[in-house]
Design a protein around this motif. Structure first.
Motif, PDB file in Angstrom:
ATOM      1  N   ALA A 159       0.833  -1.206   0.000  1.00 35.92           N
ATOM      2  CA  ALA A 159       0.000   0.000   0.000  1.00 35.92           C
ATOM      3  C   ALA A 159       0.868   1.256   0.000  1.00 35.92           C
ATOM      4  N   ILE A 160       1.944   1.240   0.799  1.00 35.55           N
ATOM      5  CA  ILE A 160       2.844   2.386   0.852  1.00 35.55           C
ATOM      6  C   ILE A 160       3.617   2.516  -0.454  1.00 35.55           C
ATOM      7  N   ALA A 161       4.067   1.371  -1.000  1.00 35.32           N
ATOM      8  CA  ALA A 161       4.819   1.388  -2.257  1.00 35.32           C
ATOM      9  C   ALA A 161       3.958   1.936  -3.390  1.00 35.32           C
ATOM     10  N   THR A 162       2.688   1.554  -3.427  1.00 36.12           N
ATOM     11  CA  THR A 162       1.776   2.035  -4.467  1.00 36.12           C
ATOM     12  C   THR A 162       1.565   3.543  -4.352  1.00 36.12           C
ATOM     13  N   PHE A 163       1.394   4.021  -3.132  1.00 37.36           N
ATOM     14  CA  PHE A 163       1.232   5.457  -2.888  1.00 37.36           C
ATOM     15  C   PHE A 163       2.462   6.218  -3.368  1.00 37.36           C
ATOM     16  N   MET A 164       3.639   5.740  -2.981  1.00 39.36           N
ATOM     17  CA  MET A 164       4.883   6.379  -3.407  1.00 39.36           C
ATOM     18  C   MET A 164       5.015   6.330  -4.923  1.00 39.36           C
ATOM     19  N   GLY A 165       4.726   5.175  -5.513  1.00 40.51           N
ATOM     20  CA  GLY A 165       4.847   5.016  -6.955  1.00 40.51           C
ATOM     21  C   GLY A 165       3.922   5.934  -7.731  1.00 40.51           C
ATOM     22  N   PHE A 166       2.711   6.141  -7.219  1.00 39.40           N
ATOM     23  CA  PHE A 166       1.751   7.015  -7.889  1.00 39.40           C
ATOM     24  C   PHE A 166       2.324   8.416  -8.046  1.00 39.40           C
ATOM     25  N   TYR A 167       2.876   8.971  -6.968  1.00 39.74           N
ATOM     26  CA  TYR A 167       3.400  10.340  -7.022  1.00 39.74           C
ATOM     27  C   TYR A 167       4.751  10.417  -7.720  1.00 39.74           C
ATOM     28  N   PHE A 168       5.583   9.407  -7.542  1.00 35.83           N
ATOM     29  CA  PHE A 168       6.864   9.410  -8.254  1.00 35.83           C
ATOM     30  C   PHE A 168       6.658   9.354  -9.765  1.00 35.83           C
ATOM     31  N   ASN A 169       5.616   8.666 -10.198  1.00 34.18           N
ATOM     32  CA  ASN A 169       5.335   8.599 -11.644  1.00 34.18           C
ATOM     33  C   ASN A 169       4.893   9.942 -12.203  1.00 34.18           C
ATOM     34  N   LEU A 170       4.399  10.832 -11.347  1.00 34.53           N
ATOM     35  CA  LEU A 170       4.074  12.188 -11.781  1.00 34.53           C
ATOM     36  C   LEU A 170       5.325  13.056 -11.858  1.00 34.53           C
ATOM     37  N   LEU A 171       6.334  12.693 -11.075  1.00 41.26           N
ATOM     38  CA  LEU A 171       7.560  13.487 -11.019  1.00 41.26           C
ATOM     39  C   LEU A 171       8.645  13.002 -11.974  1.00 41.26           C
ATOM     40  N   LEU A 257       0.630   1.480   9.866  1.00 47.03           N
ATOM     41  CA  LEU A 257       1.625   2.052   8.963  1.00 47.03           C
ATOM     42  C   LEU A 257       1.432   3.560   8.785  1.00 47.03           C
ATOM     43  N   VAL A 258       0.854   4.208   9.764  1.00 44.47           N
ATOM     44  CA  VAL A 258       0.606   5.641   9.693  1.00 44.47           C
ATOM     45  C   VAL A 258       1.916   6.423   9.666  1.00 44.47           C
ATOM     46  N   ALA A 259       2.824   6.116  10.581  1.00 44.40           N
ATOM     47  CA  ALA A 259       4.109   6.830  10.621  1.00 44.40           C
ATOM     48  C   ALA A 259       4.940   6.576   9.351  1.00 44.40           C
ATOM     49  N   PRO A 260       5.022   5.328   8.860  1.00 46.00           N
ATOM     50  CA  PRO A 260       5.729   5.116   7.587  1.00 46.00           C
ATOM     51  C   PRO A 260       5.142   5.923   6.433  1.00 46.00           C
ATOM     52  N   LEU A 261       3.821   6.013   6.367  1.00 46.48           N
ATOM     53  CA  LEU A 261       3.190   6.786   5.300  1.00 46.48           C
ATOM     54  C   LEU A 261       3.522   8.272   5.446  1.00 46.48           C
ATOM     55  N   SER A 262       3.567   8.758   6.677  1.00 39.92           N
ATOM     56  CA  SER A 262       3.925  10.146   6.914  1.00 39.92           C
ATOM     57  C   SER A 262       5.366  10.406   6.484  1.00 39.92           C
ATOM     58  N   LEU A 263       6.254   9.448   6.746  1.00 37.60           N
ATOM     59  CA  LEU A 263       7.648   9.570   6.320  1.00 37.60           C
ATOM     60  C   LEU A 263       7.737   9.615   4.796  1.00 37.60           C
ATOM     61  N   VAL A 264       6.963   8.780   4.129  1.00 35.52           N
ATOM     62  CA  VAL A 264       6.949   8.784   2.663  1.00 35.52           C
ATOM     63  C   VAL A 264       6.435  10.121   2.146  1.00 35.52           C
ATOM     64  N   ASN A 265       5.423  10.685   2.791  1.00 33.50           N
ATOM     65  CA  ASN A 265       4.935  12.018   2.412  1.00 33.50           C
ATOM     66  C   ASN A 265       6.064  13.041   2.469  1.00 33.50           C
ATOM     67  N   ALA A 266       6.839  12.997   3.548  1.00 31.86           N
ATOM     68  CA  ALA A 266       7.948  13.938   3.714  1.00 31.86           C
ATOM     69  C   ALA A 266       8.997  13.735   2.618  1.00 31.86           C
ATOM     70  N   LEU A 267       9.259  12.476   2.275  1.00 32.96           N
ATOM     71  CA  LEU A 267      10.241  12.182   1.223  1.00 32.96           C
ATOM     72  C   LEU A 267       9.753  12.693  -0.130  1.00 32.96           C
ATOM     73  N   LEU A 268       8.474  12.539  -0.405  1.00 37.34           N
ATOM     74  CA  LEU A 268       7.898  13.046  -1.649  1.00 37.34           C
ATOM     75  C   LEU A 268       8.039  14.564  -1.751  1.00 37.34           C
ATOM     76  N   VAL A 269       7.767  15.247  -0.656  1.00 36.12           N
ATOM     77  CA  VAL A 269       7.880  16.712  -0.647  1.00 36.12           C
ATOM     78  C   VAL A 269       9.334  17.128  -0.835  1.00 36.12           C
ATOM     79  N   ALA A 270      10.253  16.438  -0.129  1.00 39.61           N
ATOM     80  CA  ALA A 270      11.673  16.769  -0.240  1.00 39.61           C
ATOM     81  C   ALA A 270      12.168  16.588  -1.671  1.00 39.61           C
ATOM     82  N   VAL A 271      11.756  15.500  -2.302  1.00 43.25           N
ATOM     83  CA  VAL A 271      12.161  15.239  -3.690  1.00 43.25           C
ATOM     84  C   VAL A 271      11.557  16.271  -4.633  1.00 43.25           C
TER      85      VAL A 271
END
Length: 301
Positions: A159-171, A257-271
């Motif tokens: 679920a986290i990988a899919t969320f990350m992949g969705f936004y990374f594919n936009l970037l 997995l709330v904290a991991p998802l929040s960390l991924v959000n931060a990584l997406l913003v940083a990138v």
């Protein structure tokens, strides 16, 4: 004075050892009261891991101070340190049925909604306090500069990988999502991985063996490896060049997995901030496409 690198490694290795094996090895050195504590932990480690020192002492009929001395006897700097070691050990060992039993025992008559949400809040706070900011920044730089970005997250981590992949594919136009059913399919997806690539592995207890094998393969091929996981005892941590730790927990059979998802959000913003100029152009194009093809419903005024 801070401990040397060798001493720090020795301390980490000690803390990472299976505490049950440690108890077995030292059984002959324990006092009569400490042996009662040891035997209870060996027989009911799933329950002992979430007891306070006072509660554990009452359960086996010894004083709280005896429990604290027992932790020191094992080499821990206090009971909380021993308790964390025990919790880390069992989280990857417990079956789903045991997880349900432990969660029910921890919750008792408490309000489920209040306890679960408060636990998630605490995990985010602890993640923020403990995150290695240098590793976070370097991981973001590596992702931005990568030839290809591979993302692997299996089972509940998918679920986290899919969320990350969705936004990374936009970037980016170089994202490879790995969602395979067998080890051979996972490795085949990494066939062309190399030194200019970044592989992001996401795994939380119970850790996926396929994710660990994929990260090991990528490391051996010279790729930069980034682990998003829960602790230094995670099998991904020893493989990764950059480890981003986020606290997780078990809420019954469910992985929190709330904290991991929040960390991924931060990584997406940083990138995205590192790609700021390109980002604006990308989303200008996307907005035109979304408008033309009616991707989103228009808000009624």
């Amino acid at each position: 004075m801070a401990p040397s690198r060798g001493l720090r490694q020795e301390m980490i290795e000690h803390m990472n050892r299976d505490i049950l094996a440690l108890i077995h090895e030292n059984m002959d050195t324990f006092s009569k009261g400490q042996k009662r504590i040891a035997n209870y932990i060996l027989e009911s480690y799933d329950k002992a891991a979430f007891m306070t020192a006072s509660k554990l002492g009452k359960r086996v009929n010894v004083s709280e101070s005896t429990v604290v001395r027992f932790a020191a006897e094992l080499g821990y700097d206090g009971y909380p340190s021993m308790q964390r070691s025990l919790q880390k050990m069992i989280r990857n060992r417990l079956t789903s049925v045991q997880r349900i039993e432990v969660a029910n025992d921890r919750m008792g008559d408490q309000d489920v909604l209040d306890m679960v949400l408060q636990s998630d809040i605490d995990k985010i706070r602890l993640t923020l306090e403990e995150i290695d900011r240098e590793s976070f920044d370097r991981a973001a730089d590596a992702i931005v500069n990568a030839k290809r970005i591979y993302i692997i997250g299996l089972r509940s981590s998918a679920a986290i990988a899919t969320f990350m992949g969705f936004y990374f594919n936009l970037l980016f136009d170089n994202v490879v999502m790995i969602a395979a059913n067998t080890v051979s399919e996972v490795l085949e997806s990494l066939l062309r991985v190399g030194e200019e690539d970044v592989v992001i592995g996401i795994s939380f207890p119970r850790y996926s063996s396929r994710a660990v094998q994929a990260m090991s393969f990528a490391r051996d091929r010279g790729a930069t490896t980034v682990a998003i996981t829960d602790s230094e005892v995670s099998p991904l941590a020893s493989i990764a060049q950059y480890t981003l730790k986020a606290r997780s927990d078990m809420a019954s059979f469910v992985d929190s997995l709330v904290a991991p998802l929040s960390l991924v959000n931060a990584l997406l913003v940083a990138v995205s901030r590192k790609k700021n100029e390109d980002l604006s152009k990308t989303f200008e194009s996307l907005e035109k496409i979304w408008e033309e093809y009616g991707v989103y419903e228009k808000t009624l005024e």
